[in-house]
Write a protein that holds these residues in place. Structure first.
Motif, short mmCIF file in Angstrom:
data_model
loop_
_atom_site.label_atom_id
_atom_site.label_comp_id
_atom_site.label_asym_id
_atom_site.label_seq_id
_atom_site.Cartn_x
_atom_site.Cartn_y
_atom_site.Cartn_z
N GLU A 1 17.99 42.86 42.85
CA GLU A 1 18.72 41.68 42.39
C GLU A 1 18.51 40.55 43.40
OE1 GLU A 1 23.26 40.51 42.13
OE2 GLU A 1 22.79 42.33 40.99
N PHE A 2 17.47 39.75 43.16
CA PHE A 2 17.13 38.69 44.11
C PHE A 2 16.48 37.53 43.38
CE2 PHE A 2 13.22 40.87 43.47
CZ PHE A 2 12.26 39.89 43.54
N SER B 1 14.38 38.88 40.01
CA SER B 1 14.48 40.17 39.33
C SER B 1 15.29 39.99 38.03
CB SER B 1 15.19 41.17 40.23
OG SER B 1 16.52 40.75 40.46
N PRO B 2 15.14 40.93 37.10
CA PRO B 2 15.98 40.89 35.89
C PRO B 2 17.47 40.92 36.24
CG PRO B 2 14.17 42.42 35.58
CD PRO B 2 14.15 42.01 37.03
N GLY B 3 17.82 41.64 37.31
CA GLY B 3 19.22 41.69 37.74
C GLY B 3 19.74 40.33 38.16
N TRP B 4 18.90 39.53 38.83
CA TRP B 4 19.29 38.17 39.22
C TRP B 4 19.52 37.32 37.98
CZ3 TRP B 4 17.87 33.25 38.31
CH2 TRP B 4 18.42 32.26 39.15
N ILE B 5 18.61 37.43 37.01
CA ILE B 5 18.77 36.67 35.77
C ILE B 5 20.06 37.05 35.07
CG2 ILE B 5 17.83 36.32 33.44
CD1 ILE B 5 15.03 36.60 34.68
N ASP B 6 20.34 38.35 35.01
CA ASP B 6 21.56 38.83 34.35
C ASP B 6 22.82 38.25 34.98
OD1 ASP B 6 22.91 40.48 32.42
OD2 ASP B 6 23.40 41.85 34.08
N LYS B 7 22.83 38.09 36.29
CA LYS B 7 24.02 37.59 36.98
C LYS B 7 24.07 36.07 37.11
CE LYS B 7 25.73 41.41 39.53
NZ LYS B 7 26.30 41.90 40.75
N ASN B 8 22.94 35.38 36.99
CA ASN B 8 22.90 33.95 37.29
C ASN B 8 22.47 33.04 36.16
OD1 ASN B 8 23.37 33.80 40.38
ND2 ASN B 8 21.95 35.48 40.09
N GLN B 9 21.85 33.55 35.14
CA GLN B 9 21.33 32.72 34.06
C GLN B 9 22.13 32.97 32.78
OE1 GLN B 9 19.00 30.45 34.72
NE2 GLN B 9 19.10 29.69 32.65
N ILE C 1 22.88 30.63 30.22
CA ILE C 1 22.51 29.92 28.99
C ILE C 1 21.08 30.28 28.58
CG2 ILE C 1 24.09 27.99 29.41
CD1 ILE C 1 21.65 26.40 30.41
N PRO C 2 20.79 30.27 27.30
CA PRO C 2 19.40 30.51 26.88
C PRO C 2 18.50 29.43 27.45
CG PRO C 2 20.90 30.62 25.01
CD PRO C 2 21.69 30.10 26.16
N GLU C 3 17.36 29.83 27.96
CA GLU C 3 16.46 28.87 28.58
C GLU C 3 15.04 29.42 28.58
OE1 GLU C 3 15.96 26.50 32.81
OE2 GLU C 3 17.71 27.72 32.48
N ILE C 4 14.08 28.56 28.34
CA ILE C 4 12.68 28.93 28.50
C ILE C 4 12.36 28.78 29.98
CG2 ILE C 4 10.31 28.30 27.95
CD1 ILE C 4 11.38 27.28 25.24
N LEU C 5 11.96 29.86 30.59
CA LEU C 5 11.70 29.83 32.03
C LEU C 5 10.25 29.46 32.29
CD1 LEU C 5 13.60 33.04 33.15
CD2 LEU C 5 14.37 30.67 33.27
N ARG C 6 10.04 28.45 33.09
CA ARG C 6 8.71 27.98 33.44
C ARG C 6 8.51 28.12 34.94
NH1 ARG C 6 6.22 22.13 33.27
NH2 ARG C 6 4.04 22.72 33.07
N HIS C 7 7.31 28.42 35.35
CA HIS C 7 6.97 28.56 36.77
C HIS C 7 7.85 29.63 37.43
CE1 HIS C 7 5.78 24.15 36.17
NE2 HIS C 7 4.71 24.90 35.99
N THR C 8 8.01 30.74 36.73
CA THR C 8 8.88 31.82 37.19
C THR C 8 8.18 33.15 37.03
OG1 THR C 8 10.85 30.57 36.52
CG2 THR C 8 11.13 32.94 36.81
N LEU C 9 8.25 33.97 38.06
CA LEU C 9 7.75 35.34 38.01
C LEU C 9 8.96 36.27 38.02
CD1 LEU C 9 5.61 37.61 38.28
CD2 LEU C 9 5.69 37.23 40.76
N ILE C 10 9.04 37.13 37.02
CA ILE C 10 10.12 38.11 36.96
C ILE C 10 9.52 39.46 37.33
CG2 ILE C 10 11.84 39.21 35.48
CD1 ILE C 10 11.66 36.60 33.74
N ILE C 11 10.12 40.07 38.34
CA ILE C 11 9.61 41.35 38.84
C ILE C 11 10.81 42.24 39.16
CG2 ILE C 11 9.47 40.47 41.21
CD1 ILE C 11 6.83 42.10 41.46
N ARG C 12 10.68 43.52 38.93
CA ARG C 12 11.83 44.43 39.05
C ARG C 12 12.35 44.58 40.48
NH1 ARG C 12 13.26 46.39 34.48
NH2 ARG C 12 11.78 46.70 32.81
#
Length: 115
Positions: free
Chosen positions: A25-26, A51-59, A61-72
C-alpha cells in the motif's frame, strides 16, 4: 533514435533509502531523466507509481489515470525494469518523435509546450 533511462529519483524521497511502511500500500511520484543514447542530455518525465491498496484507500472518485503505474508491491528494481521496457518501445527517428511517444506513458516536462 534509442531512448535511455539516465536516472530515476523522487522529489519526496531518497530512493537509495526509501521503502514504504507497507510495500502493498504505497504511492510515490518518480522523476525520470530520459534521453537519447547518442547524447548526454535528457528531458524530465514524471510517473506516479502506486499499489492497488493505495488506490483503494486514496482514490474515491472514478477517474481515468494517466501517467500512472499500478504495481502490487514496491520493488524499485522491478519498477525500473518496467519503465525501461516502455522506454524501449518508444524509439523513433528523431528525439521529438521519441519524446512524444514517451509522453503517452510519462508526464513530459514539455508536454503542451508551444513556442
Amino acid at each position: 533514435m534509442k531512448a535511455l533511462l539516465k536516472s530515476i529519483g523522487s522529489i519526496d524521497h531518497d530512493l537509495t533509502l526509501y521503502f514504504p511502511e507497507d510495500e502493498n500500500e504505497f504511492g510515490i511520484m518518480l522523476s525520470l531523466s530520459i534521453g537519447s543514447s547518442e547524447s548526454n542530455g535528457a528531458d524530465y518525465f514524471n510517473l506516479f507509481v502506486c499499489s492497488p491498496g493505495w488506490i483503494d484507500k486514496n482514490q474515491w472518485i472514478p477517474e481515468i489515470l494517466r501517467h500512472t503505474l499500478i504495481i502490487r508491491k514496491y520493488n524499485l528494481d522491478e519498477i525500473t525494469g518496467i519503465i525501461n521496457k516502455y522506454i524501449e518501445q518508444c524509439s523513433c527517428k528523431t528525439w521529438a518523435e521519441t519524446a512524444q511517444k514517451l509522453s503517452r506513458y510519462f508526464a513530459w516536462e514539455f508536454e503542451d509546450y508551444t513556442e
